[in-house]
Design an enzyme around this catalytic site. Structure first.
Site, PDB file in Angstrom:
ATOM      1  N   TYR A 173     -10.427 -10.939  -0.068  1.00 16.45           N
ATOM      2  CA  TYR A 173     -11.266 -10.727   1.122  1.00 16.45           C
ATOM      3  C   TYR A 173     -10.440 -10.869   2.403  1.00 16.45           C
ATOM      4  CZ  TYR A 173     -14.952 -11.399   4.581  1.00 16.45           C
ATOM      5  OH  TYR A 173     -15.749 -11.291   5.689  1.00 16.45           O
ATOM      6  N   LYS A 230     -10.066 -27.675   6.061  1.00 14.96           N
ATOM      7  CA  LYS A 230     -11.063 -26.600   6.074  1.00 14.96           C
ATOM      8  C   LYS A 230     -11.793 -26.673   4.736  1.00 14.96           C
ATOM      9  CE  LYS A 230     -11.648 -21.626   6.751  1.00 14.96           C
ATOM     10  NZ  LYS A 230     -12.441 -21.399   5.515  1.00 14.96           N
ATOM     11  N   LYS A 251      -7.931 -27.491  16.285  1.00 17.59           N
ATOM     12  CA  LYS A 251      -8.832 -27.321  17.420  1.00 17.59           C
ATOM     13  C   LYS A 251      -8.304 -28.074  18.640  1.00 17.59           C
ATOM     14  CE  LYS A 251     -12.933 -27.331  14.415  1.00 17.59           C
ATOM     15  NZ  LYS A 251     -14.182 -28.067  14.072  1.00 17.59           N
ATOM     16  N   CYS A 277     -10.820 -18.928 -40.744  1.00 18.37           N
ATOM     17  CA  CYS A 277      -9.701 -19.495 -39.987  1.00 18.37           C
ATOM     18  C   CYS A 277      -8.678 -18.399 -39.669  1.00 18.37           C
ATOM     19  CB  CYS A 277      -9.040 -20.611 -40.794  1.00 18.37           C
ATOM     20  SG  CYS A 277      -7.504 -21.224 -40.045  1.00 18.37           S
ATOM     21  N   CYS A 285      -5.247 -19.284 -41.877  1.00 19.14           N
ATOM     22  CA  CYS A 285      -5.159 -19.293 -43.345  1.00 19.14           C
ATOM     23  C   CYS A 285      -6.313 -18.576 -44.020  1.00 19.14           C
ATOM     24  CB  CYS A 285      -5.088 -20.730 -43.853  1.00 19.14           C
ATOM     25  SG  CYS A 285      -6.633 -21.648 -43.664  1.00 19.14           S
TER      26      CYS A 285
END
Length: 712
Positions: A49, A123, A304, A422, A425
Site C-alpha cells: 500500500y 507508531k 512531532k 504417514c 513410511c
C-alpha cells in the site's frame, strides 16, 4: 523508489488504494462483509500500500492535472460517519529513510525559521479513535472516518483497556489515540474466536477492526488496548473545566498519564524528547532494534514538534499536518500466495505441515517456506491452496503463516489435502492429539533420530555420519539410539567400505560419548517439548536421570519455561523412552549433570532457620563457581554472536550455551532490554549495534573467557 505511472494505471492505482484504505480503516460495505467472514483484513499489505501511494504521489507531481478528488494523497482513507470531529482528524505523511527524515526536518526548520524540539514515539499498528470526556466522564468514542466525520462506537468502550470511564480529574477534553490488540490480546482473541466457532483474525491490526465493530452484537468480549497520542480541549458546547490549550505535546502526554489514560510514555516502547533531529534518529534506531520485544505491534515511529506555537506556525495540508511525520519501518509481514502444503515427519514421528509460498521479501529476507500450525488448526482456520496469506517474520523468528485473506478469494482455491497415511513410511497416523504422529513413533524416522543423537551438540560422535547411520539402520544393527553403544567391531567390519582403522575410530568416539553430561544425553533422546536449552535446564534442575524419571508433571512445571501443557507431554515421553534409557544406563552412559546438585532441598532444621530469617535452600550448581550469577542472585542473560576467538575458538554455539549455564547464567539468542551481556567478536554485527543502542554491556570472546577462567 517511486514510479510515474501512465494515466490509466494511475487511475487504477487510486481505485485500488481507496478500496484497500476502506478495509484498513474498518469502514464501508466491503469492511462489513469481511467482518462477517471473521477476517477483516486489507486487500494490500502495508508495504505494498505504501509503495502504491508513493507511485500515485509521484505521478500527481509529474501530472498535476490528472489528480482526482479520491486520491489517497488528498483524503484520509476511511469513509465518513455520522459524528463531526471537533477538529479534523488528519493522518501523517510518511518517510522511509534517514535521508528523507533529514529532508523533512530541513523543510520544517525553514518554515519555522528555526529547528524545533521534537517528541518521538512509536507508531502503533492499530486504528485511530477520538474519546470525548465531559467533567471527567467518557461520553463518546468516535472512529477516524474520513478525518472530518467518524462513526460513534461508544458501545465498544468497556472492552478497551487504557481508556478509563472516569478520569482522575473532572476535566472536559478529547483524547485521540490508537486502539489495538497487543500480542497477548491477539492470541487470546483468536482462542476465543475458535472456541465460539469463528475463524481467527489474520493479524492484530486487522483483528482490532473486527473486534471494535463486532463488539456490539458479539456474545463474548475481546479486550483491546488504547494508547493516547494527543490531547485537545473540547469546544464550549461541552461545559466543564478544560486543560491548558497551550501545553507542550510532551506535557499533554504527561497529563493524560496522570488522568489514567494509557499513552506511549506508559507503554513498553516509551517516548523521547529530542532537541535535534540526530537525537530523534537515535530513538528511532533504538525503537526498531526493540520492535520484536515490545509485545505489541508498531510499524514505525512518529516525530512531532513539541511546541504548540511551532505546530500552529507549521500548519497543515488538506490531509496531513506539516509539523509531524511518520518514519515507516521495513515491513515484518507481507501478503503472498499459499502454493503448497508439505507434510513432514520429525525424528519423533510427529507429522507437521509446512507452507511453500510465492517468494516474498519480508523482515529483511526472501521467504519461500513458512511454518503452519498443526493439522487441526489448519482445519479450524480454513486455509486453502491458492489463498492470499499473511506471512509474519518479526525479529529473528522463523516465518509463519498468520491466516488467509478470505475476502481475496477468487473461487479457484482448493482444499489442503491431509495425508491418509504417514508421508514417510506409509504407516497409520495417530490423530488423537493436536499434533498428529506416525503410529511407529521414533521408529518411523529412525535414521534422522540416530543422526541427531550423534551430532556435535548431542553425543558428538563425528565418525557416525549419515551414510553409516543408514547402513546401521538398514542392516538392523540399530533399532533405537541406545544401540549405538552396543555396536561391535565385528558388526562394523561387515559393513560396506569399513576398515579396521575406521571401525576403531568409531568405537573410540562411541566410548568417549559415554561420559557426555546428562544434558547431552537428554537432548540426544529427543524428548518432545524439549530442545538443547530446555534439556540443559532440566538436567541442571534434577541433576540425575533417576530424578528426572521419578518426577511428575508438577515437578517439571518448576523448571523455567515448562508450563502445564508441556509438562505432561515430557512425563509421557520419558515413560515411552524408559527402555531406551535403561539400555543407555546398562551401556555405561553417564546419567548425571556435572556441577548440578539437584532440586532445591530443605534441611531438617528448615523451620528453625526460617524463624531466624536464614535461607537454607540449596540451588542447583551452588557448589560450583557461578560468575554469571547476578548481584540479585538471578542468572545473567548472555547472548553470543559471531565466531569465537582465543580460548573459546573451538566452542560451538551449543557449547557456549552450556558454559554460560554452568557459570550460573542464562543463554539467549536475541538481544533485548533484558540482556545482561553480549559476547561478540564482530563490532559490525546487527546484534552488536542493537546492544550498543540499548546500553547492553559488550565483551570480546577473550574478555568473556577471562571472566569464566575458573570453568575453562
Amino acid at each position: 523508489m517511486s514510479t510515474v505511472l501512465p494515466r490509466e494505471e494511475y487511475e487504477q492505482a487510486v481505485a485500488t488504494a481507496r478500496s484497500a484504505a476502506s478495509l484498513y480503516y474498518g469502514t464501508g460495505a466491503a469492511a462489513d462483509a469481511v467482518v462477517e467472514e471473521s477476517a477483516d483484513v486489507t486487500v494490500l499489505d502495508d508495504a505494498t500500500y505504501d509503495a502504491l501511494v508513493r507511485d500515485i504521489a509521484a505521478t500527481e507531481a509529474a501530472h498535476p492535472d490528472w489528480q482526482v478528488q479520491a486520491s489517497p494523497t488528498q483524503v484520509v482513507g476511511g469513509e465518513a460517519g455520522d459524528v463531526e470531529h471537533s477538529a479534523p482528524m488528519l493522518s501523517l505523511d510518511n518517510v522511509f529513510s534517514s535521508a528523507e527524515l533529514a529532508e523533512w526536518h530541513t523543510s520544517l526548520a525553514k518554515r519555522l525559521d528555526r529547528a524545533p524540539r521534537y517528541v518521538v514515539e512509536p507508531k502503533f499498528d492499530g486504528l485511530a479513535l477520538a474519546a470525548r470526556y465531559q467533567n471527567g466522564e467518557l461520553v463518546q468514542l468516535i472512529t477516524r472516518g474520513d478525518g472530518v466525520h467518524g462513526e460513534d462506537v461508544t458501545f465498544a468502550a468497556p472492552a478497551i483497556v487504557g481508556l478509563p470511564a472516569t478520569l482522575t480529574q473532572p476535566l472536559t477534553l478529547e483524547v485521540r489515540g490508537e486502539v489495538m490488540l497487543t500480542d497477548a490480546q491477539f492470541a487470546a482473541a483468536n482462542e476465543l474466536r475458535l472456541a465460539n466457532d469463528d475463524k481467527p483474525f489474520v493479524n492484530p491490526r486487522n483483528g482490532v477492526a473486527g473486534s471494535l465493530r463486532g463488539s456490539k452484537d458479539r456474545s463474548y468480549v475481546i479486550p483491546m488496548t488504547f494508547f493516547a497520542y494527543q490531547l485537545l480541549p473540547l469546544p464550549e458546547t461541552y461545559p466543564g473545566t478544560r486543560p491548558d490549550a497551550d501545553l507542550d505535546y510532551s506535557a499533554g502526554i504527561a497529563l493524560l498519564g496522570e488522568l489514567g489514560v494509557s499513552t506511549a510514555a506508559t507503554s513498553s516502547a516509551r517516548i523521547a524528547v529530542a532537541e535535534t533531529i540526530e537525537a530523534a534518529q537515535e530513538y528511532i534506531d533504538s525503537l526498531l532494534s526493540r520492535r520484536a520485544d515490545l509485545g505489541l505491534g508498531i510499524d514505525g515511529a512518529v516525530i512531532k514538534a513539541d511546541s504548540p506555537a511551532d505546530r500552529e506556525q507549521a500548519g497543515s495540508s488538506s490531509r496531513a499536518p506539516r509539523w509531524g511525520i511518520a518514519f515507516k519501518f521495513p515491513a515484518d509481514s507481507r501478503l503472498t500466495t499459499l502454493e503448497e502444503v508439505i507434510w513432514q515427519v520429525g525424528r519423533t514421528g510427529v507429522i507437521t505441515p509446512r507452507a511453500r509460498v510465492t517468494p516474498v521479501f519480508v523482515g529483511g529476507t526472501t521467504v519461500t517456506y513458512a511454518t503452519l500450525h498443526n493439522p487441526n488448526d489448519l482445519a479450524r482456520q480454513g486455509l486453502m491452496i491458492g489463498d492470499t496469506v499473511m506471512v509474519l517474520r518479526a525479529g529473528e523468528v522463523i516465518p509463519r503463516i498468520e491466516g488467509a485473506v478470505v475476502s481475496a478469494r477468487t473461487g479457484n482455491e482448493t482444499p489442503i489435502p491431509a495425508p491418509e497415511v504417514c508421508p514417510n513410511c506409509s504407516g497409520e497416523i495417530d490423530r488423537s492429539q493436536e499434533r498428529w504422529r506416525c503410529k511407529r513413533g521414533r521408529t518411523c524416522a529412525l535414521p534422522q533420530a540416530v543422526r541427531y543423537a550423534t551430532a556435535r551438540d548431542c553425543w558428538d560422535i563425528e565418525s557416525v555420519g549419515e551414510k553409516l547411520v543408514r547402513q546401521l539402520v538398514d542392516n538392523g544393527l540399530v533399532t533405537d539410539v541406545a544401540d549405538i553403544f552396543a555396536i561391535t567391531e565385528e558388526q562394523l567390519l561387515g559393513l560396506e567400505r569399513m576398515g579396521r582403522t575406521s571401525a576403531a575410530k568409531v568405537l573410540t568416539e562411541v566410548e568417549k560419548a559415554k561420559s557426555q553430561p546428562l544434558a547431552r544425553t537428554l537432548t540426544a533422546l529427543g524428548v518432545r517439548g524439549t530442545g538443547r536449552s530446555m534439556s540443559r535446564r532440566i538436567a541442571r534442575y534434577f541433576a540425575t536421570m533417576e530424578a528426572i524419571q521419578a518426577a511428575d508433571a508438577a515437578a517439571f512445571e518448576e523448571v523455567d519455561g515448562i508450563g502445564p501443557e508441556k509438562a505432561p507431554v515430557i512425563v509421557e515421553e520419558l515413560v515411552e523412552l524408559a527402555p531406551v534409557i535403561e539400555k543407555l544406563r546398562a551401556a555405561g552412559v553417564s546419567m548425571t549433570e556435572p556441577g548440578a546438585t539437584g532440586r532445591p532441598v530443605r534441611t531438617d532444621d528448615a523451620d528453625q532457620a526460617d524463624d531466624a530469617g536464614e535461607d537454607t535452600t540449596s540451588e542447583p550448581g551452588e557448589a560450583s563457581a557461578r560468575p554469571l550469577a547476578g548481584e540479585d542472585g538471578k542468572p545473567m542473560t548472555v547472548v553470543v554472536t559471531g565466531k569465537m576467538t582465543g580460548p573459546l575458538e573451538a566452542f560451538s554455539r551449543n557449547e557456549m550455551s552450556e558454559l554460560i549455564e554452568r557459570a550460573g547464567g542464562k543463554a539467549s539468542s536475541a538481544v533485548s532490554k533484558n540482556t545482561s551481556l553480549l559476547v561478540a567478536a564482530d563490532e559490525g554485527s546487527s546484534k552488536y549495534k542493537k546492544a550498543q543502542s540499548l546500553g547492553v554491556p559488550i565483551e570480546s570472546p577473550e574478555e568473556f573467557a577471562q571472566r569464566l577462567e575458573s570453568l575453562l
